[in-house]
Scaffold this motif. Structure first.
Motif, mmCIF file in Angstrom:
data_model
loop_
_atom_site.group_PDB
_atom_site.id
_atom_site.type_symbol
_atom_site.label_atom_id
_atom_site.label_comp_id
_atom_site.label_asym_id
_atom_site.label_seq_id
_atom_site.Cartn_x
_atom_site.Cartn_y
_atom_site.Cartn_z
ATOM 1 N N LEU A 129 -59.949 65.208 6.236
ATOM 2 C CA LEU A 129 -60.477 63.848 6.186
ATOM 3 C C LEU A 129 -61.887 63.881 5.620
ATOM 4 N N GLU A 188 -65.093 61.285 4.769
ATOM 5 C CA GLU A 188 -65.683 59.950 4.846
ATOM 6 C C GLU A 188 -66.683 59.750 3.708
ATOM 7 N N CYS A 205 -62.296 56.570 4.338
ATOM 8 C CA CYS A 205 -61.864 57.866 4.846
ATOM 9 C C CYS A 205 -60.622 58.270 4.052
ATOM 10 N N TRP A 209 -61.890 54.927 13.717
ATOM 11 C CA TRP A 209 -63.301 55.232 13.442
ATOM 12 C C TRP A 209 -64.029 55.378 14.771
ATOM 13 N N THR A 222 -55.833 56.345 2.541
ATOM 14 C CA THR A 222 -57.228 56.006 2.781
ATOM 15 C C THR A 222 -57.339 54.922 3.846
ATOM 16 N N TYR A 244 -67.462 58.736 12.330
ATOM 17 C CA TYR A 244 -66.439 59.762 12.099
ATOM 18 C C TYR A 244 -65.066 59.123 11.930
ATOM 19 N N CYS A 245 -64.326 59.668 11.012
ATOM 20 C CA CYS A 245 -62.934 59.284 10.807
ATOM 21 C C CYS A 245 -62.048 60.181 11.668
ATOM 22 N N GLY A 273 -63.115 63.960 10.449
ATOM 23 C CA GLY A 273 -63.918 64.145 9.252
ATOM 24 C C GLY A 273 -65.281 64.712 9.629
#
Length: 120
Positions: A3, A5, A21, A35, A77, A94-95, A111
């Motif tokens: 992942l 971002e 992402c 998220w 995405t 953060y993803c 991510g």
């Protein structure tokens, strides 16, 4: 699953940002996504989540009405549209993706994070 971002940055209060992402690898295993954010000295918290097909979403009370989560499975995405940003939205975002390993086993992917800074 990897992942990545993008879209973070510095914005004035009241402004907008759109986070992206991008997922790669075994994307077929991805189920729900979300998220999260973590501000300095605070625990990581869920901001928004979305189901695999995008039909259901969930938001933290602090961002309801200002943030919108979406995903484009054809492009692998996920997005987070952030409007009316406040200084308290400042954090690393953060993803997260939940992968289905087996019918009874899941795995969380993260991510690297993207910094969002909102100035007053």
């Amino acid at each position: 699953v990897q992942l990545v971002e993008s879209g973070g940055g510095l914005v004035q209060a009241g402004g907008s940002l759109r986070l992206s992402c991008a997922a790669s690898g075994s994307t077929f295993s991805i189920n729900a996504m979300g998220w999260y954010r973590q501000a300095p000295g605070k625990q990581r918290e869920l901001v928004a989540a979305i189901t695999s097909g995008g039909g259901s979403t969930n938001y933290a009370d602090s961002v309801k009405g200002r943030f919108t989560i979406s995903r484009d499975n054809a492009k692998n995405t996920m997005y987070l549209q952030m409007n009316s940003l406040k200084p308290e939205d400042t954090a690393v975002y953060y993803c997260n993706a939940v992968g289905l390993i087996t019918i009874a086993t899941t795995k969380n992917y993260w991510g690297q994070g993207t910094q969002v800074t909102v100035s007053s």
